[in-house]
Design a protein around this motif. Structure first.
Motif, mmCIF file in Angstrom:
data_model
loop_
_atom_site.group_PDB
_atom_site.id
_atom_site.type_symbol
_atom_site.label_atom_id
_atom_site.label_comp_id
_atom_site.label_asym_id
_atom_site.label_seq_id
_atom_site.Cartn_x
_atom_site.Cartn_y
_atom_site.Cartn_z
ATOM 1 N N ASP A 214 -56.687 -6.666 4.335
ATOM 2 C CA ASP A 214 -55.746 -7.669 3.815
ATOM 3 C C ASP A 214 -54.295 -7.225 4.003
ATOM 4 O OD1 ASP A 214 -57.894 -9.199 3.072
ATOM 5 O OD2 ASP A 214 -57.886 -8.521 0.969
ATOM 6 N N LEU A 215 -54.058 -5.930 3.799
ATOM 7 C CA LEU A 215 -52.704 -5.410 3.990
ATOM 8 C C LEU A 215 -52.286 -5.494 5.458
ATOM 9 C CD1 LEU A 215 -52.736 -2.249 1.671
ATOM 10 C CD2 LEU A 215 -51.390 -4.322 1.346
ATOM 11 N N TYR A 216 -53.227 -5.198 6.355
ATOM 12 C CA TYR A 216 -52.925 -5.284 7.788
ATOM 13 C C TYR A 216 -52.547 -6.706 8.185
ATOM 14 C CZ TYR A 216 -54.922 -0.590 8.387
ATOM 15 O OH TYR A 216 -55.175 0.757 8.313
ATOM 16 N N VAL A 217 -53.266 -7.673 7.619
ATOM 17 C CA VAL A 217 -52.964 -9.081 7.914
ATOM 18 C C VAL A 217 -51.557 -9.431 7.440
ATOM 19 C CG1 VAL A 217 -53.584 -11.467 7.386
ATOM 20 C CG2 VAL A 217 -55.381 -9.792 7.883
ATOM 21 N N MET A 218 -51.220 -8.963 6.231
ATOM 22 C CA MET A 218 -49.875 -9.225 5.692
ATOM 23 C C MET A 218 -48.798 -8.594 6.571
ATOM 24 S SD MET A 218 -50.431 -8.653 1.593
ATOM 25 C CE MET A 218 -48.667 -8.705 1.330
ATOM 26 N N ILE A 219 -49.073 -7.380 7.034
ATOM 27 C CA ILE A 219 -48.098 -6.682 7.883
ATOM 28 C C ILE A 219 -47.907 -7.413 9.202
ATOM 29 C CG2 ILE A 219 -47.693 -4.556 9.196
ATOM 30 C CD1 ILE A 219 -49.148 -3.072 6.882
ATOM 31 N N ASP A 220 -49.015 -7.865 9.785
ATOM 32 C CA ASP A 220 -48.935 -8.574 11.070
ATOM 33 C C ASP A 220 -48.144 -9.872 10.950
ATOM 34 O OD1 ASP A 220 -50.360 -6.633 12.419
ATOM 35 O OD2 ASP A 220 -52.311 -7.560 11.998
ATOM 36 N N LYS A 221 -48.250 -10.521 9.803
ATOM 37 C CA LYS A 221 -47.547 -11.788 9.606
ATOM 38 C C LYS A 221 -46.074 -11.585 9.207
ATOM 39 C CE LYS A 221 -51.592 -14.507 8.212
ATOM 40 N NZ LYS A 221 -52.217 -15.292 7.118
#
Length: 241
Positions: A214-221
């Protein structure tokens, strides 16, 4: 301004022989007055050199305007370089109120230059008015006061360099303390966040792997820079344990 001069006893700087500028100004004044009136017959030949005196006064006034600007600039520089955060730390560790004392030195210096410029202008107009020279004793007394005040102002502003160095030392110490406080509070905040996060994950049954995803998704966005290093840090931080 007058209140601050009274508060920090700046008027005592005129005669405080613990100050090097007072000793130097007094010594130079004594020697100069002695030579002027004992060897060069300054009073008797005043009318002859009056035009030269007027030129000297004009030059001195111009120079003192420059020094007045330096005093005001010094106050502005000191106040602009010290952030509210650093000032807060300084107020905690500095029991002698050094910052305000040094600022009062600059203020007192500017005040003295303003006073001296004013009476030099009056003296200049008195000279061009062709008035008779006052009696010798009052003349010597006035000359002594003017000479002492001039050299006092000159060496007083030079001594402010030492005050600026003192402020810089205090500022450096305060930065170190502020940095330590930040590090300390950052550690405490990280512990608090980790504890709250652990409770939240436990209550909702979320595993660390899912948290990282979930954190990776937030970072990518996001618009964050250096995303790979951020992901690596989070992986090392939350992936262990």
């Amino acid at each position: 301004m007058v209140e601050r001069i009274k508060k920090y006893g700046r008027y005592k700087d005129y005669y405080s022989f613990s100050c090097i500028e007072v000793k130097i100004a007094a010594a130079i004044t004594f020697v100069l007055i002695f030579l002027m009136f004992e060897f060069f017959s300054f009073y008797e030949s005043f009318k002859v050199i009056e035009s030269d005196i007027k030129q000297i006064i004009v030059v001195v006034i111009g120079g003192e305007f420059t020094l007045l600007g330096m005093s005001l600039a010094g106050m502005a520089i000191i106040t602009s370089l010290i952030s509210p955060e650093i000032l807060s730390v300084i107020n905690k560790i500095d029991r002698e109120d050094t910052i305000n004392r040094v600022l009062s030195h600059f203020e007192f210096s500017a005040f003295n230059f303003g006073v001296q410029i004013s009476y030099f202008i009056l003296i200049y107009f008195a000279l061009i008015s062709k008035r008779e020279v006052i009696e010798k004793i009052p003349f010597i007394i006035c000359s002594t006061i003017i000479c002492y005040h001039f050299f006092f102002n000159l060496f007083y502003i030079i001594s402010l360099i030492g005050d600026c160095i003192k402020i810089n030392e205090i500022k450096t110490q305060s930065k170190q303390i502020a940095s330590y406080e930040k590090t300390f509070y950052n550690i405490v905040n990280e512990l608090r966040i980790d504890y709250l996060l652990a409770l939240s994950l436990k209550e909702k049954g979320i595993k660390r792997e899912q948290l990282l995803k979930d954190l990776y998704v937030m970072i990518d966005k996001s618009n964050l820079d250096d995303k790979p290093n951020i992901k690596e840090y989070l992986c090392n931080y939350y992936g262990n344990g």
